[in-house]
Design an enzyme around this catalytic site. Sequence first.
Site, mmCIF file in Angstrom:
data_model
loop_
_atom_site.group_PDB
_atom_site.id
_atom_site.type_symbol
_atom_site.label_atom_id
_atom_site.label_comp_id
_atom_site.label_asym_id
_atom_site.label_seq_id
_atom_site.Cartn_x
_atom_site.Cartn_y
_atom_site.Cartn_z
ATOM 1 N N GLU A 328 -80.184 -2.412 -20.150
ATOM 2 C CA GLU A 328 -79.609 -2.760 -21.435
ATOM 3 C C GLU A 328 -78.651 -1.677 -21.923
ATOM 4 O O GLU A 328 -78.960 -0.485 -21.874
ATOM 5 C CB GLU A 328 -80.687 -3.053 -22.478
ATOM 6 C CG GLU A 328 -81.730 -1.988 -22.673
ATOM 7 C CD GLU A 328 -82.846 -2.440 -23.607
ATOM 8 O OE1 GLU A 328 -83.168 -3.644 -23.624
ATOM 9 O OE2 GLU A 328 -83.384 -1.580 -24.323
ATOM 10 N N CYS A 329 -77.484 -2.103 -22.339
ATOM 11 C CA CYS A 329 -76.444 -1.265 -22.928
ATOM 12 C C CYS A 329 -76.105 -0.087 -22.006
ATOM 13 O O CYS A 329 -75.521 -0.290 -20.948
ATOM 14 C CB CYS A 329 -76.859 -0.810 -24.316
ATOM 15 S SG CYS A 329 -75.434 -0.372 -25.368
ATOM 16 N N GLY A 330 -76.470 1.147 -22.349
ATOM 17 C CA GLY A 330 -76.139 2.280 -21.499
ATOM 18 C C GLY A 330 -76.665 2.134 -20.089
ATOM 19 O O GLY A 330 -76.022 2.570 -19.124
ATOM 20 N N SER A 422 -77.399 -6.481 -19.852
ATOM 21 C CA SER A 422 -76.717 -6.918 -21.065
ATOM 22 C C SER A 422 -76.546 -5.735 -22.001
ATOM 23 O O SER A 422 -77.268 -4.734 -21.912
ATOM 24 C CB SER A 422 -77.520 -8.025 -21.765
ATOM 25 O OG SER A 422 -76.889 -8.415 -22.973
#
Length: 445
Positions: A328-330, A422
């Site tokens: 997720e993200c990073g 994501s």
Amino acid sequence: MTEPTRCPAVLIAAPASGQGKTTVACALARLHTRQGRRVRVFKCGPDFLDPYWLALASGAPVHQLDLWMTGEDDCARRLEAAAQEADLIIVEGVMGLFDGQPSAADLAQRFGLPVLAVIDAGSMAGTFGALAWGLQHYRDGLRFAGVLANRVASDSHALMLQDSLREPDHWLGALMRSSVMTLPERHLGLVMSDELGDAMQRLDAAADALAATPLGQMSRDDLQAWAVPFKAPDLPGFPAGALEGRTVAVARDAAFCFIYAANLDCLRELGAQLVFFSPLADAALPECDALWLPGGYPELHLEALAANRAMKDSLAAHVRAGKPVWAECGGMMALFEELHTVDGQRHPMWGLLPGSVSMQKRLAALGPQQLGLDGGTLRGHTFHYSTCTTPLQPGTRTEAAPGRQLRGDGEALYVSGSVRASYFHAWFASSPEATARLFSAGPQP
């Protein structure tokens, strides 16, 4: 039926972001902890960074409270559990008191929390009283604990501020402008406490300053004026053994640090054994059945990530074996082939997803969202300063939280073999069933 558990509690709010809520919340927690009281602190909203400072100040884990993302029942359960062991509960608000859907004021009103207003008074005098009055009376039904002036220039300035209040009893003191107790910031929020060698000194300086105010001089008996009854409903249990016998490896270091403590608890309650590793420092993944790459700051550690080729190879072997990855993200950013900085430099990443990530000077997305998956819908949020370009087609996209609207499309969920990635940050307990599927799902055909 058991009686509610009563405990002094206060929600620290402000008219806007940047007023000093975290500094005051940390100072109050540190002050009472030093005096031998058991303090439990919560953060309103989906914040990852403030809790690091709040946990350091209180010496106890810090959980998030959000009437939508974590849910009203979850909030009630956590507050009641804290009340059973604490002498004081502190909840740090988010943004301004009435900002957001739901807002800090909504949380305070739902649980009867007294509101302590922190106002940056550095460039005002009589208007201080108007702001305090407005925060107290804008909405009926809010308990008001008082107001604290922050970043005050002098003792005479503090007297002007105090004299501006219509209700003098609400004056809880003034904190003078000081760089010694300032908590440094960067693009995603506060700098993490463990990145600074003087983090505890900053907290102690803030606690020392607060000790000289009426707020800081409240005794154990005085705190009873803030007593709140807490009672949680009976909640259904987690799916028994949904991840029993499975080991989940969790990336945790300076580059991957956006981890809700409650998410770790959720995985454990599902039966998973957790092992932690550092993509920056370790040469290989630990033995595991599934992998979680949480968000963080890969953009601040580009050289170290690129230099650790052994970790890159270990991650690739995990994916080739068809073992689940949730990024997720990073965590997702690091999986792409390249990262482009704002000055145009290109840096190699892990190359497990096709495409690249580009850092932006401005916030690219922010807000509460939800993601529908097999097994249920996960609630969470998005908050990032980068965008990605990839030939992968989204398997699905997030939707706005009820009552909110998205600007543009929701966040993409990319699926490549056993990898699911994501920008969306998930609150696992919002759907334990979906979470269990996420860490046990094999490759998509």
